[in-house]
Write an enzyme that holds these catalytic residues in place. Structure first.
Site, PDB file in Angstrom:
ATOM      1  N   GLU A 168       1.384  22.578 -49.198  1.00 18.72           N
ATOM      2  CA  GLU A 168       1.708  21.152 -49.113  1.00 18.72           C
ATOM      3  C   GLU A 168       2.204  20.790 -47.718  1.00 18.72           C
ATOM      4  O   GLU A 168       2.447  19.639 -47.425  1.00 18.72           O
ATOM      5  CB  GLU A 168       2.778  20.795 -50.152  1.00 18.72           C
ATOM      6  CG  GLU A 168       2.234  20.587 -51.553  1.00 18.72           C
ATOM      7  CD  GLU A 168       1.526  21.800 -52.125  1.00 18.72           C
ATOM      8  OE1 GLU A 168       2.096  22.906 -52.054  1.00 18.72           O
ATOM      9  OE2 GLU A 168       0.401  21.650 -52.615  1.00 18.72           O
TER      10      GLU A 168
ATOM     11  N   ASN B 131      -4.808  25.477 -52.174  1.00 14.45           N
ATOM     12  CA  ASN B 131      -5.575  24.305 -51.746  1.00 14.45           C
ATOM     13  C   ASN B 131      -5.740  24.281 -50.224  1.00 14.45           C
ATOM     14  O   ASN B 131      -4.914  24.789 -49.489  1.00 14.45           O
ATOM     15  CB  ASN B 131      -4.849  23.028 -52.173  1.00 14.45           C
ATOM     16  CG  ASN B 131      -3.464  22.924 -51.565  1.00 14.45           C
ATOM     17  OD1 ASN B 131      -2.528  23.540 -52.046  1.00 14.45           O
ATOM     18  ND2 ASN B 131      -3.320  22.166 -50.471  1.00 14.45           N
TER      19      ASN B 131
ATOM     20  N   ASP C 216      -6.599  18.959 -54.949  1.00 12.96           N
ATOM     21  CA  ASP C 216      -5.496  19.924 -54.943  1.00 12.96           C
ATOM     22  C   ASP C 216      -5.683  20.972 -56.040  1.00 12.96           C
ATOM     23  O   ASP C 216      -4.729  21.365 -56.698  1.00 12.96           O
ATOM     24  CB  ASP C 216      -4.128  19.218 -55.098  1.00 12.96           C
ATOM     25  CG  ASP C 216      -2.954  20.183 -54.975  1.00 12.96           C
ATOM     26  OD1 ASP C 216      -3.109  21.227 -54.328  1.00 12.96           O
ATOM     27  OD2 ASP C 216      -1.887  19.893 -55.548  1.00 12.96           O
TER      28      ASP C 216
END
Lengths: 605, 170
Positions: free
Chosen positions: A209, A294, A336
């Site tokens: 992230e 991801n 994601d």
């Protein structure tokens, strides 16, 4: 009320046993696996009554052959011990039980406790509080979790949130070494449970992230020194691809430096592909299996290309880390859909021969049954409600995606299923060789997304999207299912009001255990999913049950209660005076049923 | 002789002593006199009464209430990824909420500026020196504009938790 319900349950069990004739005959507390109908896994070994690895075994089965607790008596299960860890955050992961000692590692600040199971009340043998940098809290995407320690040769080894790995003397709690593996200033943290392979602790990073670059590394268990590190992106030399030995099954995975050429210039350096979940190992093939996270950022328009080797299953040699095969489940991920979920290694009859299989329940909603020697996909079927794809092409190994469910482009994408939390997330599945079924905690959520351009700033989130979750078909947010990986079909399912965010445990007593976000710890029949027992453990469960034999020869079951992970805000209403976030709309009443906690529970008959 | 010159002289003496330890001294001069501590007592050159220090409570945001600065701060809030941790319009997430009167490290203009400038120990990055001070004040102005009512906590009076998933009664 309770005894009436127990009678009812008992009655239905008796009826079921009579009709199916599948009950166990023997009642010894500790049973070898000789009666198992199929080879359980690579490197199968006799049941030792311990829980010495995060997922019980290298194969990640989360199966124990212990059978004292079975479908006929589990209704009599009762708590025999509990402990409050003193930490009120997400208790993902699981304890270990080795040589009559239980080892518990808490969320940040990652206190390690060792309990003596031979004494009444399980007195503390030692406690260790590491020196860990609180600045890591701000770069942890999804609560400040730890998914458990690993054990080898008298050492307890685990990761700290601030990208360090620590080794303790398991007998005394004395720190043997502590090494830095990453940089929190880049957004790197470490949350996963290591495994120990041949004198090496295998660890990986979190931070997809934050635009970090994913890696997996092998540390010498004696010294902490790094033996090898395989990056998920970048040139072959970094990914540890030797073109002479790299044998991916599909054409799309062949070529030089795909970790560079499938990205816009230099984007691979901040491209994600982190290694934050469970690792498997096949000693016979000497292959470590794991999934990568991801690609970064979430906004797919900022990274045209396949974005290798993000959202991939990787098979590496343990000796030098070299990549033997790789398979990308979701090329150019739009949602994601980390590919990090566990890979369960089983040997099962498949089209007339026993095959070495790898079973993987991906965030993208598909359950993959693969040949773990070659990386060929044998079965790929949706195990949850999925509308991002219409099917799967076995010839190319590629999902048939639906164009209007792609994100990015000119406007929002509405109602894609599963949501970015996937068909399942960190919660690991279990496998029973007795039923040859997989027990899978799943999510039933869909989502709307809008993407926008995001700039990379080291140590800050790197999303480029905002989304809104909503329930999938039926309105329930989760389901605990039994899955036949050879046929690629669901056998039964238990709908749950909330996402099932805790892992599964399968046992030789044909009892399967799992916990729920609203704080129930449940035992169900491995055959048909019938609820046999449940106990309110207080805080919601995001951890994984284990079972072991105590020094008294009895079978015990343990579970953490401590809601958190991505859900910690949703029951935190007022828990910190300075921070009262609105619960997300998706689980806005979860705070009615549970609250923050940090408990270790142990049950027995 | 000013205090600075005296200090320099003492430093030189101290350094001479150090070289003595390393065996580099060539002349057999007697040991230096012990440091004259008493001499250092007065500091009339630079310690003066001066005006009282400004209280942190009286520091004001030069952009307070400036609509243009608030709008600029709102854009910076997204461009610098503040939104990803603190949520849209300060609703909270990885980092604390910023849309209510609750402040973990204080909500005066000086404290908000300081939180952004120096960072905070549980992961708030340090922005001082990385972005212009003016932008920190613009961000502060935006955050000050977000502060609204304290968020009501949800209570669940009279409804058994297992009875159903009804809308809470406030």
């Amino acid at each position: 009320m309770r005894s009436a319900r127990n009678l009812q349950v008992l009655g239905s069990i008796v009826a079921f046993v009579l009709s199916s004739g599948c009950a166990r005959e023997d009642d010894a507390p500790s049973v070898p696996t000789g009666d198992a109908p199929a080879v359980r896994s690579a490197g199968d070994w006799p049941e030792d009554g311990q829980w010495a690895m995060p997922a019980k075994d290298y194969a990640n089965t989360r199966y124990s052959a212990l059978s004292e607790i079975d479908t006929s008596n589990v209704a009599g299960l009762r708590p025999v011990w509990s402990f409050t860890t003193g930490v009120l955050r997400g208790h993902e992961g699981q304890p270990l039980v080795i040589d009559n000692t239980m080892y518990v590692v808490t969320p940040f600040p990652h206190i390690a406790y060792a309990f003596d199971l031979t004494q009444e009340g399980y007195p503390l043998k030692w406690k260790y509080t590491p020196d860990v940098n609180p600045a890591a809290i701000g770069v942890a995407c999804c609560d400040i979790v730890n998914r458990g320690p690993a054990y080898a040769d008298g050492r307890l080894i685990y990761n700290l949130l601030d990208a360090h790995t620590v080794a303790l003397d398991a007998e005394t709690g004395r720190e043997l070494w502590k090494v830095r593996t990453g940089d929190i200033n880049l957004g790197e943290t470490t949350t996963m449970a290591p495994i120990i392979v041949d004198g090496k602790a295998i660890v990986g990073n979190s931070g997809g992230e934050f635009g970090v670059r994913g890696w997996i590394a092998a540390l010498d268990v004696e010294t902490g020194e790094e033996v090898w590190r395989g990056w998920s992106t970048g040139p072959d030399t970094d990914v540890l691809i030797d073109i002479a030995t790299f044998r991916p099954f599909y054409e799309r995975a062949r070529g030089r430096d795909l970790g560079v050429t499938t990205w816009p210039a230099d984007q691979w350096k901040i491209g994600g592909g982190t290694v934050w979940l469970w690792l498997s190992y096949d000693p016979e093939l000497d292959l470590i299996y794991y999934g990568t996270g991801n690609p970064s950022p979430f906004n797919p328009e900022q990274r045209p290309g396949d974005n290798k080797w993000t959202t991939s299953i990787m098979a590496r040699r343990s000796t030098d880390g070299s990549l033997i095969w790789a398979y990308q489940q979701t090329p150019h991920d739009n949602w994601d859909f980390d590919g990090t979920n566990e890979n369960i290694l089983v040997d099962l009859p498949f089209r007339d021969s026993v095959r070495k299989l790898l079973v993987h329940f991906d965030r993208n909603g598909f359950a993959y049954t693969m040949d773990r020697v070659t990386g060929e996909v044998l079965v790929a079927e949706p195990y949850v409600h999925t509308n991002v794809a219409t099917g799967f092409d076995l010839a190319t190994g590629v999902i048939d995606y639906v164009a209007e469910k792609q994100t990015g482009g000119t406007g929002p994408t509405y109602d894609f299923c599963p949501s970015h939390y996937g068909g399942k997330d960190q919660q690991p599945a279990a496998y029973s060789p007795r039923t040859q079924l997989f027990y899978v905690p799943t999510n039933n959520m869909c989502e709307d997304w809008e993407t926008f351009e995001v700039s990379y700033i080291a140590g800050t989130p790197y999303y480029g999207m905002s989304g809104t979750l909503h329930p999938g078909p039926g309105g329930h947010l989760g389901e605990f299912i039994a899955w036949d990986a050879v046929a690629g079909r669901k056998v039964w399912g238990i709908e749950e009001p909330y996402p099932v965010w805790g892992g599964g445990l399968a046992t030789g007593g044909d009892v399967v255990f799992y916990g729920t976000l609203d704080g129930w710890f449940k035992a169900v029949s491995a055959r048909d999913g019938r609820l046999l027992w449940r106990y309110k453990v207080g805080s919601g469960v995001v951890g994984n049950p284990i079972t072991y034999v105590g020094p008294d020869g009895r079978q015990y079951v343990a579970i953490y209660a401590g809601i958190g992970g991505v859900w910690f805000n949703d029951v935190a209403h007022g828990a910190e005076p300075h921070n009262v976030p609105q619960p997300s709309a998706i689980v806005k009443d979860l705070g009615r049923h549970t609250s923050w906690g940090g408990m270790v529970w142990v049950f027995a008959l | 002789m000013g205090v600075r010159a005296l200090t320099l002289a003492l430093l030189l003496v101290a350094c001479g002593g150090a070289s003595d330890d390393r065996g580099q001294r060539t002349s057999a001069s007697p040991p230096a006199a012990p440091p004259a501590r008493a001499v250092l007592a007065p500091h009339p050159d630079y310690i003066t009464a001066g005006p009282p220090r400004q209280s942190i409570d009286t520091v004001t945001n030069p952009f307070a209430g400036d609509e243009n600065a608030i709008a600029a701060g709102g854009r910076l809030y997204e461009q610098y990824n503040c939104v990803s941790c603190h949520g849209g319009e300060g609703a909270g997430g990885i980092g604390p909420t910023l849309n209510d009167p609750r402040w973990k490290y204080g909500g005066t203009p000086a404290e908000i500026f300081q939180s952004i400038y120096e960072g905070r120990p549980e992961g708030m990055p340090m922005w001082g020196g990385r972005i212009p001070d003016e932008q920190i004040w613009q961000l502060s102005a935006y955050l000050e504009s977000l502060v609204g009512e304290d968020m009501a906590t949800v209570n669940w009076p009279g409804v058994p938790a297992e009875a159903g998933r009804r809308t809470p009664v406030r």
